[in-house]
Design a protein around this motif. Structure first.
Motif, short mmCIF file in Angstrom:
data_model
loop_
_atom_site.label_atom_id
_atom_site.label_comp_id
_atom_site.label_asym_id
_atom_site.label_seq_id
_atom_site.Cartn_x
_atom_site.Cartn_y
_atom_site.Cartn_z
N ALA A 264 0.83 -1.21 0.00
CA ALA A 264 0.00 0.00 0.00
C ALA A 264 0.86 1.26 0.00
CB ALA A 264 -0.93 -0.01 1.21
N ARG A 270 1.55 7.50 1.56
CA ARG A 270 0.54 8.21 2.33
C ARG A 270 0.64 9.73 2.14
NH1 ARG A 270 -1.46 6.93 8.40
NH2 ARG A 270 -2.60 8.85 8.81
N ARG A 303 -7.41 2.33 2.11
CA ARG A 303 -6.47 3.43 2.43
C ARG A 303 -7.22 4.56 3.14
NH1 ARG A 303 -1.44 3.56 3.52
NH2 ARG A 303 0.06 4.55 2.12
#
Length: 392
Positions: A264, A270, A303
């Motif tokens: 991810a 992020r 997410r």
């Protein structure tokens, strides 16, 4: 009875060349080759024994190297397992793996014989890679933490999965945006990526990887190929195993969670993705981000929840809506075949380059003691025979 008379009786009716070949194979019999061929055929010892007229215990003794099969059994073994008789002869490079040396993406739906088949397939991938690498300089292995790395071999990544993902992106100069052509980028850094042919066994074996060979190998199975976004996440997951878990025994669920965290963060850092994510479950916006970042709407919803933009209940409702829209444009899976950069190419291109310098498919097959069709399968190239079309 004299030994030569026994041999003559055992091989009666066979051509002299076949008798000579079989005798030579027995003299240099490699028990591990029998195991490899049997596992590739997805056969139990009992099933093989029944086919050639011996006991399962005899097959076990052959594979342990305690005894050798009689010369007349070599042809039978070769026919049943669909390999040339000389396949069982020792003396060739052999990468020996077992299921404890590979990180399987999922074990719950995979039977032991299917994992064994997948592991033997990976052994052959390495053998093909080795044969090609004798003729062609493959990309240098640039994978921090990999024991056989050839570029900055002392470089280590952080142990935290998200930190490791960010560090690898920096090491590979990927910037902070979307990662295009993930599979080709991994190949460019020396990682062998392959996709086996679709069959009933590969349908239940999920992707897996191993760091226990001279080159890291990722096997991306066909059951993920119908959706390029799922395929990319799975491939990044296996990359996470390679950099995080190379020296640890596979099979731990914590490792699977860490590989997911790595994937991810590697695909959607992020700091980069958070400002672009909607503050509510806007599936239309997520479809746009899916195309931009190359990850699925489902992954983006995870997410959003992970970052705190969606509550658990809002995320659950969004997943229910997503399930209802699965067949609608924008939500349907797109096949990997439409994305050349996400399909393995390194081994096929290495063969093409070696072919320019005289290597033929037949020569390579004879060196590996495989059929040419088997070589084409592992190269990922189609059968080149012209197709007969009948006009009515």
């Amino acid at each position: 009875m004299h030994r030569h008379e026994q041999l003559r009786l055992l091989t009666s009716g066979k051509a002299p060349e076949e008798v000579s070949t079989n005798t030579a194979v027995v003299e240099a019999f490699d028990s591990a080759r029998l195991t490899q061929a049997r596992q590739l055929a997805a056969m139990t010892k009992k099933a093989l024994a029944d086919q050639i007229g011996v006991t399962p215990a005899a097959i076990g003794q052959y594979e342990l190297g305690l005894t050798k099969p009689r010369p007349d059994l070599i042809t039978a073994l070769a026919d049943v397992l669909e390999v040339p008789p000389r396949f069982f002869q020792g003396g060739r490079p052999h990468a020996r793996l077992d299921a404890s040396m590979a990180h399987f993406r999922s074990l719950r739906s995979t039977r032991s014989y299917q994992r064994a088949k997948a592991v033997s397939f990976t052994e052959q991938v390495w053998e093909l890679t080795y044969a090609l690498e004798k003729r062609v300089q493959l990309p240098w292995i640039d994978l921090p933490g990999f024991a056989g790395g050839e570029v900055n071999p002392g470089t280590e990544l952080p142990g935290d999965p998200a930190d490791a993902a960010r560090a690898l992106r920096e090491h590979w100069s990927l910037g902070t945006g979307p990662v295009s052509h993930l599979v080709r980028r991994m190949e460019a850094h020396g990682i062998v990526v392959v996709m086996p042919p679709a069959d009933e066994d590969s349908a239940t074996v999920d992707a897996f990887s191993t760091s226990r060979l001279p080159r890291p190998i990722v096997v991306s199975t066909p059951n993920r190929a119908d959706n390029v976004y799922r395929h990319r996440f799975t491939t990044a997951h296996e990359l996470g195993h390679l950099v995080l878990h190379g020296d640890t025994a596979p099979g731990d669920m914590q490792q699977e969670r860490e590989a997911n965290i790595f994937a991810a963060e590697f695909l959607t850092p992020r700091a980069s993705i958070q400002p672009q994510l909607p503050g509510r479950a806007d599936l239309g916006k997520l479809v746009e981000l899916q195309r931009t970042w190359g990850v699925s709407v489902k992954s983006l919803l995870f997410r959003c929840r992970e970052i705190g933009l969606l509550s658990d209940s809002a995320s659950s409702r969004a997943h229910q809506r997503l399930h209802l829209l699965a067949d609608q444009p924008g939500f349907r899976g797109e096949p990997v075949t439409a994305y050349p950069g996400e399909q393995p190419a390194m081994l096929a291109q290495a063969f093409d380059l070696a072919s320019d310098h005289g290597l033929t498919m037949q020569t390579l097959a004879e060196e590996l003691v495989w059929s040419p069709a088997r070589v084409r399968t592992l190269l990922g190239t189609p059968n080149q025979r012209p197709r007969l079309r009948l006009v009515q």
